[in-house]
Design a protein around this motif. Structure first.
Motif, PDB file in Angstrom:
ATOM      1  N   UNK A 309       6.552 -22.998   8.436  1.00 46.64           N
ATOM      2  CA  UNK A 309       7.499 -22.351   9.337  1.00 46.64           C
ATOM      3  C   UNK A 309       8.243 -21.257   8.564  1.00 46.64           C
ATOM      4  N   UNK A 310       8.088 -22.045   7.089  1.00 47.95           N
ATOM      5  CA  UNK A 310      10.151 -20.722   7.051  1.00 47.95           C
ATOM      6  C   UNK A 310       9.052 -19.753   6.250  1.00 47.95           C
ATOM      7  N   UNK A 311       7.504 -20.074   6.036  1.00 48.16           N
ATOM      8  CA  UNK A 311       6.666 -18.309   5.435  1.00 48.16           C
ATOM      9  C   UNK A 311       6.772 -17.811   6.351  1.00 48.16           C
ATOM     10  N   UNK A 312       6.823 -17.833   7.632  1.00 49.22           N
ATOM     11  CA  UNK A 312       6.897 -16.948   8.425  1.00 49.22           C
ATOM     12  C   UNK A 312       8.167 -16.303   8.633  1.00 49.22           C
ATOM     13  N   UNK A 313       9.368 -16.562   8.368  1.00 47.95           N
ATOM     14  CA  UNK A 313      10.862 -15.983   9.178  1.00 47.95           C
ATOM     15  C   UNK A 313      11.200 -15.402   7.562  1.00 47.95           C
ATOM     16  N   UNK A 314      10.306 -16.302   6.677  1.00 47.62           N
ATOM     17  CA  UNK A 314      11.504 -14.949   5.312  1.00 47.62           C
ATOM     18  C   UNK A 314      10.008 -14.538   4.098  1.00 47.62           C
ATOM     19  N   UNK A 316       6.943 -14.846   2.795  1.00 50.88           N
ATOM     20  CA  UNK A 316       5.913 -15.533   1.575  1.00 50.88           C
ATOM     21  C   UNK A 316       5.071 -15.758   2.495  1.00 50.88           C
ATOM     22  N   UNK A 317       3.805 -15.988   0.914  1.00 49.38           N
ATOM     23  CA  UNK A 317       2.728 -16.744   1.334  1.00 49.38           C
ATOM     24  C   UNK A 317       2.368 -18.186   0.291  1.00 49.38           C
ATOM     25  N   UNK A 318       1.667 -18.632   0.630  1.00 51.32           N
ATOM     26  CA  UNK A 318       1.509 -20.222   0.155  1.00 51.32           C
ATOM     27  C   UNK A 318       0.604 -20.142  -0.405  1.00 51.32           C
ATOM     28  N   UNK A 319       0.495 -20.952  -2.395  1.00 53.40           N
ATOM     29  CA  UNK A 319      -0.623 -20.801  -2.293  1.00 53.40           C
ATOM     30  C   UNK A 319      -0.819 -22.604  -2.917  1.00 53.40           C
ATOM     31  N   UNK A 321      -2.734 -25.061  -4.518  1.00 56.52           N
ATOM     32  CA  UNK A 321      -3.298 -25.942  -6.078  1.00 56.52           C
ATOM     33  C   UNK A 321      -3.370 -27.868  -6.572  1.00 56.52           C
ATOM     34  N   UNK A 322      -4.077 -28.092  -7.344  1.00 60.03           N
ATOM     35  CA  UNK A 322      -4.458 -29.766  -7.112  1.00 60.03           C
ATOM     36  C   UNK A 322      -2.987 -29.994  -7.488  1.00 60.03           C
ATOM     37  N   UNK A 323      -2.501 -30.064  -7.962  1.00 59.66           N
ATOM     38  CA  UNK A 323      -0.914 -30.748  -8.584  1.00 59.66           C
ATOM     39  C   UNK A 323       0.471 -29.531  -7.841  1.00 59.66           C
ATOM     40  N   UNK A 324       0.050 -28.458  -7.368  1.00 60.26           N
ATOM     41  CA  UNK A 324       1.673 -28.168  -6.884  1.00 60.26           C
ATOM     42  C   UNK A 324       1.590 -26.980  -5.642  1.00 60.26           C
ATOM     43  N   UNK A 325       2.775 -26.734  -5.148  1.00 62.50           N
ATOM     44  CA  UNK A 325       2.300 -25.332  -4.296  1.00 62.50           C
ATOM     45  C   UNK A 325       2.955 -24.258  -4.960  1.00 62.50           C
ATOM     46  N   UNK A 326       2.750 -23.237  -4.604  1.00 58.27           N
ATOM     47  CA  UNK A 326       3.484 -21.946  -5.828  1.00 58.27           C
ATOM     48  C   UNK A 326       3.020 -21.390  -4.556  1.00 58.27           C
ATOM     49  N   UNK A 327       4.938 -20.136  -4.038  1.00 56.90           N
ATOM     50  CA  UNK A 327       5.156 -19.571  -3.365  1.00 56.90           C
ATOM     51  C   UNK A 327       5.052 -18.064  -3.534  1.00 56.90           C
ATOM     52  N   UNK A 328       4.662 -17.155  -3.019  1.00 53.72           N
ATOM     53  CA  UNK A 328       4.760 -15.853  -4.011  1.00 53.72           C
ATOM     54  C   UNK A 328       4.587 -14.523  -2.772  1.00 53.72           C
ATOM     55  N   UNK A 329       5.993 -13.653  -3.046  1.00 55.61           N
ATOM     56  CA  UNK A 329       6.318 -13.015  -1.651  1.00 55.61           C
ATOM     57  C   UNK A 329       5.738 -11.506  -1.629  1.00 55.61           C
ATOM     58  N   UNK A 330       5.130 -11.388  -0.249  1.00 55.00           N
ATOM     59  CA  UNK A 330       4.239 -10.993   0.821  1.00 55.00           C
ATOM     60  C   UNK A 330       4.757  -9.583   0.441  1.00 55.00           C
ATOM     61  N   UNK A 331       3.819  -8.321  -0.087  1.00 49.31           N
ATOM     62  CA  UNK A 331       4.407  -6.849  -0.918  1.00 49.31           C
ATOM     63  C   UNK A 331       4.961  -6.452   0.021  1.00 49.31           C
TER      64      UNK A 331
END
Length: 331
Positions: A309-314, A316-319, A321-331
């Motif tokens: 939900x928050x990725x659409x509003x703010x 960013x992309x969600x990436x 991995x096996x043990x974590x989630x990484x938030x990356x800003x959209x260009x």
């Protein structure tokens, strides 16, 4: 097939009369956590039927210390002990070793014997009623420790790690209800409703109804809270209090409806909240994205729902991995 244990078989175990097969069955039976509470109920019943001498170890230690400090008792005469046969001595040593291990086990298990526990896993909530009529709603990744015996009669002390809402029942004898928090702060109440948040980050108390007293080892005086107050204990131990609006007050109980309410909250703090409640590690490498603030009410029952939900509003992309989630800003 799981073993079934009767009360009389368990009583035989307490009396030391259990057969090797019964002992083996007992071990298998206790692997089911649901049987542990029943085990302690039967232990309490058996102990009332077989009263035993309980030595006052504190008093004994005080007497020994007093004797050691008295010069008149300084000289100790050791009795002559005949040499034991090798096999008898080895048996004696084995018995002493077993007694030592039993003593260590009793010491380590004292907390388990004394207190019952209510626990929630990541993403889980639990609502229950204590023996004194107090209603508790336990948020995710939280633990509440309650005395097994005498609760509501000789004691009303509970121990919290995590987050919970309490609706405390007033007793006829006006007995105080006390919540011991993870940072050693203490909440004292008669009958009231309040929310407690006590984790590694900080401890805060939000009072909905009634009156509570909050004390902290780092604060000289206890604070008496009024309805609508939010008290936060700083890392220094100082208690800071602020008055909340009705809307802000409701936000602190939103988690019971699986809602997350943020008010200009940096995404780095949102990441901390997600880790506390769902056990998911969220990494934000971009400083600008980490400082971006979120405002609003977000319904979500797990980390994936909230982040999506928050990725659409703010933006960013969600990436994953096996043990974590990484938030990356959209260009």
């Amino acid at each position: 097939m799981k073993p079934e244990m009767t009360k009389y078989a368990v009583f035989a175990h307490f009396s030391g009369d259990a057969t090797p097969l019964q002992k083996e069955m007992m071990g298998e039976w206790l692997k089911d956590r649901r049987n542990v509470e029943l085990y302690f109920e039967w232990l309490d019943e058996w102990e009332k039927m077989h009263l035993q001498f309980q030595p006052d170890t504190a008093e004994a230690l005080a007497k020994i210390s007093e004797k050691l400090q008295d010069p008149a008792d300084a000289e100790v005469v050791l009795p002559v002990v005949p040499t034991l046969h090798f096999w008898k001595r080895r048996g004696f040593l084995w018995a002493a070793a077993c007694l030592f291990l039993v003593g260590i086990g009793a010491f380590m298990g004292r907390d388990i014997l004394t207190y019952g526990r209510y626990e929630t896993a990541f993403g889980e909530q639990s609502k229950f009623l204590l023996a004194d009529g107090t209603e508790v709603v336990l948020n995710a990744n939280s633990r509440l420790k309650v005395p097994r015996w005498g609760f509501g009669k000789s004691t009303r002390h509970v121990y919290l790690e995590g987050e919970a809402e309490f609706s405390v029942r007033h007793t006829v004898d006006h007995q105080y209800f006390k919540v011991h928090n993870a940072d050693n702060s203490l909440i004292t109440v008669l009958g009231t409703e309040f929310v407690v948040y006590t984790r590694a980050k900080q401890t805060s108390v939000v009072l909905n109804k009634g009156k509570v007293e909050l004390s902290s080892p780092g604060s000289e005086q206890a604070l008496t809270m009024s309805p609508g107050d939010r008290a936060t204990i700083e890392t220094s131990g100082e208690i800071v209090v602020e008055k909340l609006s009705k809307q802000q007050l409701a936000q602190h109980s939103a988690w019971k409806e699986h809602r997350f309410v943020f008010d200009d909250t940096p995404l780095r703090e949102v990441a901390v909240k997600i880790h506390e409640l769902f056990g998911v590690e969220v990494k934000i490498k971009d400083k600008g994205l980490a400082a971006r603030t979120a405002t609003g009410s977000f319904p979500a029952k797990n980390a994936e729902e909230l982040l999506t939900i928050m990725s659409y509003m703010y933006n960013f992309e969600i990436q994953k991995t096996d043990d974590k989630v990484i938030l990356i800003p959209n260009p």
